[in-house]
Design an enzyme around this catalytic site. Structure first.
Site: not given
Ligand code: NDP
Length: 282
Positions: A96, A52, A119
């Site tokens: 994460q 990422k 997200d």
């Protein structure tokens, strides 16, 4: 049969994004920025975070990874999140997953400011999605829709079966398909006779983490298959679909790797840009 090449499509999308960012930099005071929080040293998570961060940099997003020890307490992690929430130089925050067991994942995700929640996992952004309000849409379902759109597939009136009902894939993709006027059946572990829901489906999204859950006898000719699953056999990665056999019946199918995975990352980067654009360019 068309293999839906998420790797190539995401490259095109990333290139477009890079051009937008380059253009924005002519007027904005700084590039978009993403903070990625990684707790612990889970090898798969480390690989995802590195990927990422690398891809963010390649499109011109300033990316910072914050590595925290597995033993961090909830209180300490909350402080880190608040610091990023209050930092005007940070546009997007990504935590994460999974987090260590002693930390309440939902609570941490909800702490991320809704405008930095790239997200789209916070209760506010998910609630907005289900109420048809402007929201940040989770990267995987958004990436799937981008891929479907790239191949010009019209979802209107299609019978879609989604297998999996998680908050990050199954439920939001079910909602996005309904929004495109598809008729959606959402299946899970307690679904009786799964094949009865797959055999007549025009499009199947499978997101469960079970190797070979979908086999050729379970689908009709011409089916569109979106395989989200990521399973590891030694060093090899495969999805939830028996790709080699199912592909012969499918009209469109995503491979694993190289299908939904890269689309997820490009959708995440687009979310970072969306937040930045809202702040600087509107
Ligand atoms: P979860 O474990 O949160 O959810 C899995 C879902 O699958 C659950 O709803 C579960 O049902 C359902 N399920 C499990 N086994 C079966 C079965 N035998 N029959 C029917 N339904 C079943 O996983 P995620 O949604 O987070 O991820 C799913 C998969 O997608 C994983 O392999 C993950 O690694 C991958 N993934 C890939 C991404 C990408 O970018 N390519 C991004 C995110 C995830 P129940 O609710 O009843 O338990």
């Amino acid at each position: 049969m068309t293999i839906m090449n998420g790797k190539e499509v995401s490259k095109i999308r990333n290139l477009n994004l890079k051009q937008k960012i380059d253009k924005a930099l002519k007027t904005a005071s700084r590039p978009p920025s993403l903070a990625v929080i990684l707790v612990g040293e889970d090898p798969a998570s480390l690989i995802y975070v590195e990927s990422k961060v690398r891809q963010a940099k390649s499109v011109g997003i300033n990316s910072i990874d914050i590595k925290l020890p597995e033993s961090i307490s909830e209180v300490e992690l909350i402080k880190e999140i608040e610091k990023l929430n209050n930092d005007p130089l940070i546009d997007g925050i990504l935590i994460q997953l999974p987090l260590p067991k002693h930390i309440n994942e939902g609570k941490m995700l909800d702490l991320v400011h809704q405008e930095k929640d790239v997200d789209g996992f916070s209760v506010l952004n998910q609630g907005k999605l289900f109420q048809n309000r402007d929201s940040i849409i989770s990267a995987t379902p958004k990436g799937i829709i981008n891929l479907i759109d790239h191949y010009g597939i019209n979802l209107e009136g299609l019978n879609c079966t989604v297998i999996g009902r998680s908050l990050i894939v199954g439920l939001p993709i079910s909602k996005l398909l309904i929004d495109r006027n598809a008729t959606v059946t959402t299946c899970h572990r307690y679904t009786k006779d799964l094949i009865s829901h797959t055999i007549n489906a025009d499009l199947i999204v499978v997101a469960t983490g079970n190797i070979n859950l979908i086999t050729a006898d379970m689908v009709k000719d011409g089916v569109i298959i979106i395989d989200v699953g990521i399973n590891r056999i030694g060093k090899k990665i495969c999805g939830d679909v028996d790709f080699e056999n199912v592909k012969n019946k499918a009209s469109f199918i995503t491979p694993v790797p190289g299908g939904v995975g890269p689309m997820t990352i490009s959708a995440l980067l687009e979310n970072v840009y969306q937040v930045y654009e809202d702040k600087f360019l509107k």
